[in-house]
Design an enzyme around this catalytic site. Structure first.
Site, PDB file in Angstrom:
ATOM      1  N   HIS A 225      -9.982  56.151  -1.772  1.00 48.29           N
ATOM      2  CA  HIS A 225     -10.215  55.147  -0.732  1.00 48.29           C
ATOM      3  C   HIS A 225     -11.553  55.498  -0.076  1.00 48.29           C
ATOM      4  O   HIS A 225     -11.675  56.569   0.537  1.00 48.29           O
ATOM      5  CB  HIS A 225      -9.138  55.221   0.351  1.00 48.29           C
ATOM      6  N   GLU A 228     -14.257  51.815   3.306  1.00 48.97           N
ATOM      7  CA  GLU A 228     -13.470  50.757   3.962  1.00 48.97           C
ATOM      8  C   GLU A 228     -13.883  50.608   5.423  1.00 48.97           C
ATOM      9  O   GLU A 228     -13.668  49.557   6.019  1.00 48.97           O
ATOM     10  CB  GLU A 228     -11.968  51.090   3.855  1.00 48.97           C
ATOM     11  N   ASP A 306      -2.894  46.086  -2.103  1.00 48.72           N
ATOM     12  CA  ASP A 306      -2.860  47.129  -1.069  1.00 48.72           C
ATOM     13  C   ASP A 306      -1.468  47.267  -0.414  1.00 48.72           C
ATOM     14  O   ASP A 306      -0.728  48.179  -0.758  1.00 48.72           O
ATOM     15  CB  ASP A 306      -3.948  46.863  -0.026  1.00 48.72           C
TER      16      ASP A 306
HETATM   17 ZN    ZN Z   1      -4.906  51.385   0.046  1.00 50.63          ZN
END
Ligand code: ZN
Length: 349
Positions: A225, A228, A306
């Site tokens: 990840h 973001e 997600d």
């Molecule tokens: Zn995620």
């Protein structure tokens, strides 16, 4: 383009419409095969199942947590912290082994409704061990068995991705997870490793090399990840230090042409989660989704969901909204093959 008009239809519906949405999805099933590469197990549990399990386990919710207000996130949030509020409850269950099975069954049923043929499910095994009062090895074994049975029942191929959380204990967590994986004989149910959590906080300096070593030694895929919360340097670190095969979200990369070129050159796939990106604010409403830049540069990407149950949506909706964000019909037709190509699951037919 007015973003709120371009893709919000259906997004701001009230919670009571959930069943209609689910039934609508069921009608769409079979229209298009899908592969899901970025979905969190506890973000994919339908709300009625969550409520049943909370009641069954007599779970005490945190002070001030209101199920009606805080469990779902289907309208844009003011902050990432606000988006993450549901996890104050989601991290409190399942305490019972049979409730893990209920979760697995419900999650796979939702995936079937979305036409999903194969899925990589990610989960925090250490949380599960804590909740179920067992060792990480036992928790991983439970997770493997439970999801294997549910996947078989619903006719879906599944792989598991073990999630490590950013922060001081990241290296210890990864070592503990890998020990559990080895204790079980390196089962091929486990296909990858994930780094998740607050991108603003540091991780131990040895963590990236531990990810790379695990990749080399066990052949596990690595997804991170990153980007973001606007930190392009986290995407760079994922590629250069962690040896990432895929990037979760990666939205910050859209503004860095050099990085986009690198992603192309190294054939690194971005897991694009359109609904999540708008709800978390990773992509502000007055900005185009970086999906358009990914396409322009030829960066590989796969549309993912997600935390679909928390959004009261599913992968089918994410693909629909991706069209509003700039995906073409031809891109959409190629999504299943793209998901296969970048999946960590071997031998997908
Ligand atoms: Zn995620």
């Amino acid at each position: 383009m007015n973003q709120s008009q371009s893709y919000l239809p259906g997004m701001q519906g009230d919670v009571s419409r959930g069943n209609e949405v689910q039934q609508g999805k069921a009608k769409m099933a079979g229209v298009r095969d899908r592969g899901e590469l970025h979905v969190h197990l506890n973000g994919a549990i339908p709300a009625p199942i969550i409520r049943e399990i909370l009641a069954d386990e007599s779970t005490e919710l945190p002070p001030g947590f209101l199920i009606e207000r805080d469990l779902l996130r289907n309208t844009p949030c003011h902050s990432l912290a606000s988006y993450l509020t549901p996890w104050q409850a989601l991290r409190l269950f399942p305490k019972k082994r049979e409730n893990l099975d209920r979760i697995s069954n419900a999650v796979f049923a939702s995936l079937v409704e979305n036409g999903v043929r194969f899925v990589e499910l990610r989960s925090s095994v250490l949380y599960l061990a804590h909740l179920q009062n067992c060792s990480p090895t036992q928790a991983l074994e439970h997770l493997i068995e439970s999801t294997r049975n549910a996947a078989h029942r619903h006719g879906i191929r599944r792989g598991l991705i073990l999630t490590v959380t950013r922060g001081d204990y990241g290296a210890v967590c990864l070592s503990t997870l890998l020990q559990a994986y080895q204790d079980l004989g390196e089962p091929n149910d486990v296909v990858g490793l994930d780094l998740a959590g607050d991108e603003e906080i540091a991780y131990p300096s040895e963590l990236p090399s531990l990810f790379r070593k695990a990749k080399d030694r066990f052949g596990l895929g690595v997804t991170i990840h990153a980007g973001e919360t606007g930190r392009v340097e986290n995407v760079q670190a994922a590629v250069e230090l962690f040896g990432a095969d895929r990037i979760g979200h990666g939205t910050a990369a859209g503004k860095d042409p050099h990085l986009l070129d690198k992603l192309v050159t190294q054939d690194i796939c971005i897991e694009v989660c359109p609904i999540s990106n708008r709800l978390t604010g990773a992509v502000p409403f007055d900005e185009a989704h970086p999906l358009q830049e990914f396409r322009r540069f030829g960066v590989p990407f796969v549309i993912c969901s997600d935390n679909p149950a928390i959004h009261q949506r599913g992968l089918a909706d994410d693909q629909t909204i991706a069209i509003a964000e700039g995906l073409t019909a031809s891109d959409l037709d190629q999504q299943y093959e793209a998901a296969k190509r970048y999946s960590f699951i071997r031998d997908l037919d």
